[in-house]
Design a protein around this motif. Structure first.
Motif, PDB file in Angstrom:
ATOM      1  N   ILE A  81      10.390  38.334  68.199  1.00 57.61           N
ATOM      2  CA  ILE A  81       9.813  39.619  67.778  1.00 57.61           C
ATOM      3  C   ILE A  81       8.330  39.458  67.457  1.00 57.61           C
ATOM      4  CG2 ILE A  81       9.873  41.368  65.953  1.00 57.61           C
ATOM      5  CD1 ILE A  81      12.971  40.789  65.869  1.00 57.61           C
ATOM      6  N   VAL A  82       7.966  38.365  66.789  1.00 50.37           N
ATOM      7  CA  VAL A  82       6.562  38.113  66.484  1.00 50.37           C
ATOM      8  C   VAL A  82       5.748  38.015  67.768  1.00 50.37           C
ATOM      9  CG1 VAL A  82       4.931  36.477  65.504  1.00 50.37           C
ATOM     10  CG2 VAL A  82       7.044  36.983  64.284  1.00 50.37           C
ATOM     11  N   ARG A  83       6.259  37.293  68.726  1.00 52.68           N
ATOM     12  CA  ARG A  83       5.522  37.131  69.983  1.00 52.68           C
ATOM     13  C   ARG A  83       5.307  38.452  70.694  1.00 52.68           C
ATOM     14  NH1 ARG A  83       8.588  31.682  72.313  1.00 52.68           N
ATOM     15  NH2 ARG A  83       7.542  30.190  70.932  1.00 52.68           N
ATOM     16  N   ARG A  84       6.338  39.297  70.710  1.00 56.22           N
ATOM     17  CA  ARG A  84       6.201  40.605  71.351  1.00 56.22           C
ATOM     18  C   ARG A  84       5.177  41.470  70.621  1.00 56.22           C
ATOM     19  NH1 ARG A  84      11.951  40.165  72.092  1.00 56.22           N
ATOM     20  NH2 ARG A  84      12.354  41.428  70.239  1.00 56.22           N
ATOM     21  N   ALA A  85       5.215  41.446  69.297  1.00 56.88           N
ATOM     22  CA  ALA A  85       4.284  42.262  68.523  1.00 56.88           C
ATOM     23  C   ALA A  85       2.835  41.812  68.729  1.00 56.88           C
ATOM     24  CB  ALA A  85       4.646  42.215  67.043  1.00 56.88           C
ATOM     25  N   CYS A  86       2.651  40.510  68.876  1.00 50.60           N
ATOM     26  CA  CYS A  86       1.292  39.979  69.010  1.00 50.60           C
ATOM     27  C   CYS A  86       0.609  40.423  70.295  1.00 50.60           C
ATOM     28  CB  CYS A  86       1.307  38.455  68.919  1.00 50.60           C
ATOM     29  SG  CYS A  86       1.544  37.836  67.231  1.00 50.60           S
ATOM     30  N   VAL A  87       1.386  40.786  71.313  1.00 50.64           N
ATOM     31  CA  VAL A  87       0.787  41.243  72.571  1.00 50.64           C
ATOM     32  C   VAL A  87       0.944  42.749  72.757  1.00 50.64           C
ATOM     33  CG1 VAL A  87       1.088  39.009  73.677  1.00 50.64           C
ATOM     34  CG2 VAL A  87       2.889  40.727  73.891  1.00 50.64           C
ATOM     35  N   SER A  88       1.526  43.425  71.775  1.00 50.72           N
ATOM     36  CA  SER A  88       1.708  44.869  71.860  1.00 50.72           C
ATOM     37  C   SER A  88       0.372  45.593  71.701  1.00 50.72           C
ATOM     38  CB  SER A  88       2.669  45.337  70.762  1.00 50.72           C
ATOM     39  OG  SER A  88       2.658  46.748  70.647  1.00 50.72           O
ATOM     40  N   ALA A  89       0.219  46.687  72.437  1.00 46.28           N
ATOM     41  CA  ALA A  89      -1.003  47.490  72.328  1.00 46.28           C
ATOM     42  C   ALA A  89      -1.117  48.187  70.986  1.00 46.28           C
ATOM     43  CB  ALA A  89      -1.031  48.524  73.446  1.00 46.28           C
ATOM     44  N   GLU A  90      -0.028  48.270  70.226  1.00 41.39           N
ATOM     45  CA  GLU A  90      -0.056  48.967  68.940  1.00 41.39           C
ATOM     46  C   GLU A  90      -0.690  48.142  67.828  1.00 41.39           C
ATOM     47  OE1 GLU A  90       3.164  52.249  68.290  1.00 41.39           O
ATOM     48  OE2 GLU A  90       4.147  50.292  68.399  1.00 41.39           O
ATOM     49  N   PHE A  91      -0.738  46.826  68.022  1.00 39.80           N
ATOM     50  CA  PHE A  91      -1.170  45.945  66.938  1.00 39.80           C
ATOM     51  C   PHE A  91      -2.387  45.119  67.355  1.00 39.80           C
ATOM     52  CE2 PHE A  91       3.514  46.340  66.678  1.00 39.80           C
ATOM     53  CZ  PHE A  91       3.589  47.082  65.510  1.00 39.80           C
ATOM     54  N   VAL A 147      -0.639  49.683  48.546  1.00 39.32           N
ATOM     55  CA  VAL A 147      -0.276  48.357  48.047  1.00 39.32           C
ATOM     56  C   VAL A 147      -0.205  47.409  49.238  1.00 39.32           C
ATOM     57  CG1 VAL A 147       1.393  46.983  46.761  1.00 39.32           C
ATOM     58  CG2 VAL A 147       1.091  49.411  46.204  1.00 39.32           C
ATOM     59  N   VAL A 148      -1.018  46.356  49.221  1.00 40.84           N
ATOM     60  CA  VAL A 148      -1.030  45.387  50.315  1.00 40.84           C
ATOM     61  C   VAL A 148      -0.356  44.098  49.837  1.00 40.84           C
ATOM     62  CG1 VAL A 148      -3.057  46.393  51.421  1.00 40.84           C
ATOM     63  CG2 VAL A 148      -3.384  44.580  49.776  1.00 40.84           C
ATOM     64  N   ASN A 149       0.797  43.798  50.420  1.00 38.59           N
ATOM     65  CA  ASN A 149       1.538  42.600  50.051  1.00 38.59           C
ATOM     66  C   ASN A 149       1.352  41.519  51.115  1.00 38.59           C
ATOM     67  OD1 ASN A 149       3.402  43.215  47.603  1.00 38.59           O
ATOM     68  ND2 ASN A 149       3.553  45.033  48.898  1.00 38.59           N
ATOM     69  N   HIS A 150       0.847  40.364  50.686  1.00 35.85           N
ATOM     70  CA  HIS A 150       0.628  39.208  51.550  1.00 35.85           C
ATOM     71  C   HIS A 150       0.191  39.585  52.962  1.00 35.85           C
ATOM     72  CE1 HIS A 150       4.963  40.190  51.176  1.00 35.85           C
ATOM     73  NE2 HIS A 150       5.041  39.951  52.482  1.00 35.85           N
ATOM     74  N   PRO A 151      -0.915  40.334  53.113  1.00 35.41           N
ATOM     75  CA  PRO A 151      -1.358  40.780  54.438  1.00 35.41           C
ATOM     76  C   PRO A 151      -1.743  39.595  55.315  1.00 35.41           C
ATOM     77  CG  PRO A 151      -3.048  41.221  52.793  1.00 35.41           C
ATOM     78  CD  PRO A 151      -1.836  40.782  52.047  1.00 35.41           C
ATOM     79  N   SER A 152      -1.155  39.503  56.512  1.00 37.41           N
ATOM     80  CA  SER A 152      -1.304  38.298  57.331  1.00 37.41           C
ATOM     81  C   SER A 152      -2.223  38.456  58.535  1.00 37.41           C
ATOM     82  CB  SER A 152       0.071  37.841  57.817  1.00 37.41           C
ATOM     83  OG  SER A 152       0.680  38.837  58.609  1.00 37.41           O
ATOM     84  N   LEU A 153      -2.700  39.664  58.806  1.00 37.56           N
ATOM     85  CA  LEU A 153      -3.576  39.860  59.960  1.00 37.56           C
ATOM     86  C   LEU A 153      -5.044  39.864  59.549  1.00 37.56           C
ATOM     87  CD1 LEU A 153      -1.700  42.659  61.958  1.00 37.56           C
ATOM     88  CD2 LEU A 153      -1.370  40.191  62.014  1.00 37.56           C
ATOM     89  N   PRO A 154      -5.902  39.335  60.420  1.00 35.74           N
ATOM     90  CA  PRO A 154      -5.642  38.663  61.698  1.00 35.74           C
ATOM     91  C   PRO A 154      -5.073  37.258  61.501  1.00 35.74           C
ATOM     92  CG  PRO A 154      -7.998  38.712  61.268  1.00 35.74           C
ATOM     93  CD  PRO A 154      -7.353  39.515  60.178  1.00 35.74           C
ATOM     94  N   LEU A 155      -4.122  36.902  62.364  1.00 37.06           N
ATOM     95  CA  LEU A 155      -3.396  35.653  62.214  1.00 37.06           C
ATOM     96  C   LEU A 155      -4.289  34.424  62.355  1.00 37.06           C
ATOM     97  CD1 LEU A 155      -0.224  36.537  64.314  1.00 37.06           C
ATOM     98  CD2 LEU A 155      -0.375  36.406  61.823  1.00 37.06           C
ATOM     99  N   ASP A 156      -5.359  34.553  63.151  1.00 35.36           N
ATOM    100  CA  ASP A 156      -6.195  33.393  63.452  1.00 35.36           C
ATOM    101  C   ASP A 156      -7.485  33.340  62.647  1.00 35.36           C
ATOM    102  OD1 ASP A 156      -7.178  35.669  64.689  1.00 35.36           O
ATOM    103  OD2 ASP A 156      -7.909  34.610  66.463  1.00 35.36           O
ATOM    104  N   ALA A 157      -7.626  34.207  61.641  1.00 35.68           N
ATOM    105  CA  ALA A 157      -8.870  34.239  60.868  1.00 35.68           C
ATOM    106  C   ALA A 157      -8.545  34.512  59.401  1.00 35.68           C
ATOM    107  CB  ALA A 157      -9.820  35.310  61.413  1.00 35.68           C
ATOM    108  N   PRO A 158      -8.284  33.479  58.620  1.00 35.17           N
ATOM    109  CA  PRO A 158      -7.803  33.659  57.250  1.00 35.17           C
ATOM    110  C   PRO A 158      -8.776  34.357  56.320  1.00 35.17           C
ATOM    111  CG  PRO A 158      -8.343  31.361  57.660  1.00 35.17           C
ATOM    112  CD  PRO A 158      -8.373  32.047  58.987  1.00 35.17           C
ATOM    113  N   GLY A 159     -10.065  34.390  56.664  1.00 36.10           N
ATOM    114  CA  GLY A 159     -11.038  35.022  55.791  1.00 36.10           C
ATOM    115  C   GLY A 159     -11.479  36.398  56.245  1.00 36.10           C
ATOM    116  N   GLU A 160     -10.785  36.971  57.233  1.00 33.22           N
ATOM    117  CA  GLU A 160     -11.163  38.282  57.757  1.00 33.22           C
ATOM    118  C   GLU A 160     -10.085  39.316  57.467  1.00 33.22           C
ATOM    119  OE1 GLU A 160     -12.565  38.287  61.784  1.00 33.22           O
ATOM    120  OE2 GLU A 160     -13.554  36.337  61.567  1.00 33.22           O
ATOM    121  N   LEU A 161     -10.443  40.593  57.687  1.00 35.32           N
ATOM    122  CA  LEU A 161      -9.514  41.695  57.495  1.00 35.32           C
ATOM    123  C   LEU A 161      -9.253  42.386  58.821  1.00 35.32           C
ATOM    124  CD1 LEU A 161     -10.999  43.318  54.241  1.00 35.32           C
ATOM    125  CD2 LEU A 161      -9.195  41.581  54.434  1.00 35.32           C
TER     126      LEU A 161
END
Length: 268
Positions: A81-91, A147-161
């Motif tokens: 599911i993660v892999r599909r979401a990562c290439v989805s046009a919605e995200f 309320v933002v709980n443990h927001p993980s995006l962007p996955l490849d840039a820990p210091g960005e929003l």
């Protein structure tokens, strides 16, 4: 919480925004709160959180954005599911992508929820992959309690929003003008939601960002397989890694969220 949840106490609706239809599970009464799923979907733990919000006096809208609704989060299926979401046009899962397009649909859901449920505005709770969506929903005037709980995006840039420059500026301006606040939660040592990310929220919003960092040792040591094997660290403060015991740091975080929503949405 080791079985699928049939979500039998929710009404299952189809909601269309801008020509795009999605399933939304609705329960409760009172002002509206949108509770978004975390990877890999509307798990039993996410449904439990939605029920806590409902029982605190709110109408809860849980949109289906990915995964199988109510499914117990296994490692194998969750990774797919993660892999599909990562290439989805919605995200926009990676740096440079800007604001995820699904945020526009979620803002439309907030408008519908306000019209149906009334009150001064709408609350929004984002979790993990959807964590920052609660903030981008605040581009919609109806949303006044994000309320933002443990927001993980962007996955490849820990210091960005996960925000375009224009949207970041618009959100910061609205928070200044309207004296809004956003709550944020993470565990210390979380590799998906780092201290760098919380620092980025602070730079954008200043004192309007209320960040809470819980000790990693407070996390549930026996989360579902997806969180144990794929996430691999203390991460989901009010869902998979919550310890449902009175006075526990994670239940205190949950209760603080409910208090914040009640104050902002004027629930006695």
């Amino acid at each position: 919480m080791t079985r699928d949840d049939p979500l039998a106490d929710f009404a299952h609706r189809t909601v269309e925004v801008g020509g795009v239809a999605k399933t939304v599970h609705v329960t409760g009464s009172g002002p509206a709160v949108v509770v978004m799923p975390e990877m890999p979907g509307i798990s039993p733990d996410v449904a439990r959180l939605a029920r806590w919000v409902r029982d605190a006096g709110f109408t809860v809208y849980v949109p289906s954005l990915f995964g199988v609704d109510g499914a117990y989060p296994t490692a194998e299926e969750g990774e797919k599911i993660v892999r599909r979401a990562c290439v989805s046009a919605e995200f926009r899962a990676f740096a440079g992508g800007g604001t995820s397009p699904v945020s526009s649909w979620l803002r439309g859901l907030a408008r519908i929820a306000l019209a149906e449920s009334g009150g001064p505005g709408v609350g929004a709770i984002g979790l993990c992959f959807t964590g920052n969506f609660a903030l981008t929903m605040a581009l919609e005037p109806a949303v006044i309690a994000p309320v933002v709980n443990h927001p993980s995006l962007p996955l490849d840039a820990p210091g960005e929003l996960e925000l375009s420059a224009a949207d970041a500026e618009a959100i910061a301006d609205r928070f200044r003008r309207e004296d809004l606040q956003v709550l944020g939660y993470r565990f210390e040592g979380d590799r998906w939601c780092t201290g760098q990310r919380f620092a980025a929220y602070e730079r954008l919003l200043g004192d309007a960002f209320i960040g809470r960092v819980l000790p990693a040792a407070a996390a549930n040591p026996k989360p579902p397989p997806f969180f144990r094997d794929i996430v691999g660290c203390a991460h989901s403060v009010v869902t998979a890694h919550l310890v449902n015991e009175s006075g526990h740091p994670t239940t205190q975080a949950r209760d603080e969220i409910l208090t914040f929503l009640a104050a902002r949405l004027q629930v006695d």
